[in-house]
Design a protein around this motif. Structure first.
Motif, PDB file in Angstrom:
ATOM      1  N   ASP A  81       0.854  -1.183   0.000  1.00 43.66           N
ATOM      2  CA  ASP A  81       0.000   0.000   0.000  1.00 43.66           C
ATOM      3  C   ASP A  81       0.893   1.238   0.000  1.00 43.66           C
ATOM      4  N   LEU A  82       0.530   2.224  -0.807  1.00 41.98           N
ATOM      5  CA  LEU A  82       1.334   3.435  -0.954  1.00 41.98           C
ATOM      6  C   LEU A  82       0.529   4.664  -0.587  1.00 41.98           C
ATOM      7  N   VAL A  83       1.159   5.600   0.128  1.00 43.18           N
ATOM      8  CA  VAL A  83       0.560   6.896   0.395  1.00 43.18           C
ATOM      9  C   VAL A  83       1.436   7.949  -0.285  1.00 43.18           C
ATOM     10  N   ALA A 131       3.050   3.648 -10.688  1.00 36.47           N
ATOM     11  CA  ALA A 131       2.985   2.799  -9.493  1.00 36.47           C
ATOM     12  C   ALA A 131       1.940   1.709  -9.668  1.00 36.47           C
ATOM     13  N   GLN A 132       0.812   2.032 -10.283  1.00 33.04           N
ATOM     14  CA  GLN A 132      -0.233   1.021 -10.511  1.00 33.04           C
ATOM     15  C   GLN A 132       0.263  -0.105 -11.402  1.00 33.04           C
ATOM     16  N   ARG A 133       1.080   0.226 -12.402  1.00 30.81           N
ATOM     17  CA  ARG A 133       1.595  -0.789 -13.321  1.00 30.81           C
ATOM     18  C   ARG A 133       2.537  -1.757 -12.627  1.00 30.81           C
ATOM     19  N   HIS A 134       3.256  -1.271 -11.617  1.00 30.09           N
ATOM     20  CA  HIS A 134       4.320  -2.069 -11.010  1.00 30.09           C
ATOM     21  C   HIS A 134       4.010  -2.616  -9.627  1.00 30.09           C
ATOM     22  N   VAL A 135       3.041  -2.024  -8.927  1.00 32.50           N
ATOM     23  CA  VAL A 135       2.801  -2.403  -7.541  1.00 32.50           C
ATOM     24  C   VAL A 135       1.304  -2.556  -7.287  1.00 32.50           C
ATOM     25  N   ALA A 136       0.899  -3.754  -6.889  1.00 28.68           N
ATOM     26  CA  ALA A 136      -0.493  -3.963  -6.479  1.00 28.68           C
ATOM     27  C   ALA A 136      -0.657  -3.446  -5.050  1.00 28.68           C
ATOM     28  N   GLY A 137      -1.867  -3.103  -4.692  1.00 30.18           N
ATOM     29  CA  GLY A 137      -2.156  -2.627  -3.345  1.00 30.18           C
ATOM     30  C   GLY A 137      -2.910  -1.307  -3.398  1.00 30.18           C
ATOM     31  N   ARG A 138      -3.303  -0.847  -2.222  1.00 29.79           N
ATOM     32  CA  ARG A 138      -4.055   0.406  -2.130  1.00 29.79           C
ATOM     33  C   ARG A 138      -3.145   1.594  -2.387  1.00 29.79           C
ATOM     34  N   LYS A 139      -3.725   2.637  -2.964  1.00 28.72           N
ATOM     35  CA  LYS A 139      -3.010   3.893  -3.209  1.00 28.72           C
ATOM     36  C   LYS A 139      -3.866   5.021  -2.639  1.00 28.72           C
ATOM     37  N   VAL A 140      -3.253   5.859  -1.798  1.00 27.59           N
ATOM     38  CA  VAL A 140      -3.932   6.995  -1.204  1.00 27.59           C
ATOM     39  C   VAL A 140      -3.104   8.239  -1.486  1.00 27.59           C
ATOM     40  N   ILE A 141      -3.763   9.281  -1.970  1.00 24.72           N
ATOM     41  CA  ILE A 141      -3.116  10.574  -2.191  1.00 24.72           C
ATOM     42  C   ILE A 141      -3.594  11.505  -1.091  1.00 24.72           C
ATOM     43  N   VAL A 142      -2.646  12.039  -0.321  1.00 22.64           N
ATOM     44  CA  VAL A 142      -2.969  13.023   0.708  1.00 22.64           C
ATOM     45  C   VAL A 142      -2.504  14.379   0.188  1.00 22.64           C
ATOM     46  N   THR A 143      -3.461  15.264  -0.046  1.00 20.58           N
ATOM     47  CA  THR A 143      -3.161  16.583  -0.596  1.00 20.58           C
ATOM     48  C   THR A 143      -3.332  17.633   0.497  1.00 20.58           C
ATOM     49  N   HIS A 144      -2.317  18.500   0.620  1.00 21.23           N
ATOM     50  CA  HIS A 144      -2.354  19.492   1.695  1.00 21.23           C
ATOM     51  C   HIS A 144      -1.606  20.763   1.335  1.00 21.23           C
ATOM     52  N   GLY A 145      -1.540  21.069   0.053  1.00 19.67           N
ATOM     53  CA  GLY A 145      -0.829  22.269  -0.376  1.00 19.67           C
ATOM     54  C   GLY A 145      -1.652  23.104  -1.330  1.00 19.67           C
ATOM     55  N   PRO A 146      -1.030  24.087  -1.974  1.00 14.21           N
ATOM     56  CA  PRO A 146      -1.743  24.988  -2.885  1.00 14.21           C
ATOM     57  C   PRO A 146      -2.458  24.285  -4.045  1.00 14.21           C
ATOM     58  N   GLU A 147      -2.069  23.045  -4.355  1.00 14.28           N
ATOM     59  CA  GLU A 147      -2.740  22.312  -5.431  1.00 14.28           C
ATOM     60  C   GLU A 147      -4.197  22.037  -5.097  1.00 14.28           C
ATOM     61  N   LEU A 148      -4.565  22.150  -3.817  1.00 15.17           N
ATOM     62  CA  LEU A 148      -5.942  21.826  -3.439  1.00 15.17           C
ATOM     63  C   LEU A 148      -6.964  22.720  -4.135  1.00 15.17           C
ATOM     64  N   ARG A 149      -6.546  23.912  -4.582  1.00 17.41           N
ATOM     65  CA  ARG A 149      -7.510  24.786  -5.275  1.00 17.41           C
ATOM     66  C   ARG A 149      -8.013  24.180  -6.583  1.00 17.41           C
ATOM     67  N   GLY A 207       1.483   3.906   9.950  1.00 15.71           N
ATOM     68  CA  GLY A 207       1.281   2.973  11.048  1.00 15.71           C
ATOM     69  C   GLY A 207       0.469   1.756  10.634  1.00 15.71           C
ATOM     70  N   GLN A 208      -0.315   1.890   9.574  1.00 11.59           N
ATOM     71  CA  GLN A 208      -1.096   0.764   9.049  1.00 11.59           C
ATOM     72  C   GLN A 208      -0.322  -0.030   8.007  1.00 11.59           C
ATOM     73  N   GLY A 209       0.953   0.306   7.816  1.00  9.94           N
ATOM     74  CA  GLY A 209       1.791  -0.449   6.884  1.00  9.94           C
ATOM     75  C   GLY A 209       1.934   0.159   5.501  1.00  9.94           C
ATOM     76  N   PHE A 210       1.354   1.323   5.261  1.00  7.77           N
ATOM     77  CA  PHE A 210       1.536   1.984   3.973  1.00  7.77           C
ATOM     78  C   PHE A 210       2.998   2.396   3.834  1.00  7.77           C
ATOM     79  N   ARG A 211       3.443   2.500   2.587  1.00  6.63           N
ATOM     80  CA  ARG A 211       4.788   2.978   2.274  1.00  6.63           C
ATOM     81  C   ARG A 211       4.668   4.412   1.766  1.00  6.63           C
TER      82      ARG A 211
END
Length: 177
Positions: free
Chosen positions: A50-52, A73-91, A154-158
């Protein structure tokens, strides 16, 4: 070519190049010149993980580069993917800015349709002057970005910090014309 000859060529190369430039000749290394040999290829399969993705971009259009990182990452690694956005891109995720950022928002929505989770920092969102209802429906607003990342770790994401630096076309940009 023998090792002593290669060593002499390496020592003499700067002087030969300088003489060629002074003489007006085009600078070029011999095609077979490779003092360090060629790269080793070590293509391997990766285990599922799993990747964050920690996203904090100055320019919302840099999310196009993020799209490429996530697809790779999807092509090479199976598992969950989470994007955490917290900068100016949020607009870019604000419904009121859809017309301005439509191409990149559509790509992010495509990722969401493919199972990528988008989590947005409520602290950053409010500091930027937005409310959670201002964001597109594929975004989940969470309390805070950094604690969310720590929680996922803490849940094992990389952890992945995808800096928005493009490499496409780099070889052509680096070559003199």
């Amino acid at each position: 070519m023998s090792l002593p000859a290669l060593s002499r060529m390496r020592r003499c190369a700067p002087a030969l190049l300088a003489m060629a430039l002074c003489a007006g000749a085009p600078a070029a290394w011999p095609e077979e010149f490779a003092p360090y040999g060629s790269a080793e290829t070590a293509l391997q399969a990766y285990p599922a993980m799993d990747l964050v993705f920690d996203v904090n971009y100055r320019d919302p259009n840099d999310l196009h580069v993020l799209y490429g990182f996530v697809r790779n990452a999807q092509r090479h690694v199976a598992g969950r993917k989470v994007i955490v956005t917290h900068g100016p891109e949020l607009r870019a995720f604000a419904k009121e800015n859809y017309e301005t950022y439509q191409p990149v928002v559509d790509r992010m929505a495509e990722l969401a349709r493919d199972g990528i989770e988008f989590r947005m920092c409520n602290d950053a969102l409010r500091a930027a002057g937005y409310e959670p209802d201002d964001m597109h429906g594929f975004v989940r607003v969470i309390s805070s970005g950094f604690p969310e990342i720590a929680h996922l770790l803490g849940q094992g994401f990389r952890y992945v910090n995808p800096l928005p630096l493009r490499v496409d076309g780099l070889r052509e940009r680096e070559q003199p014309h």
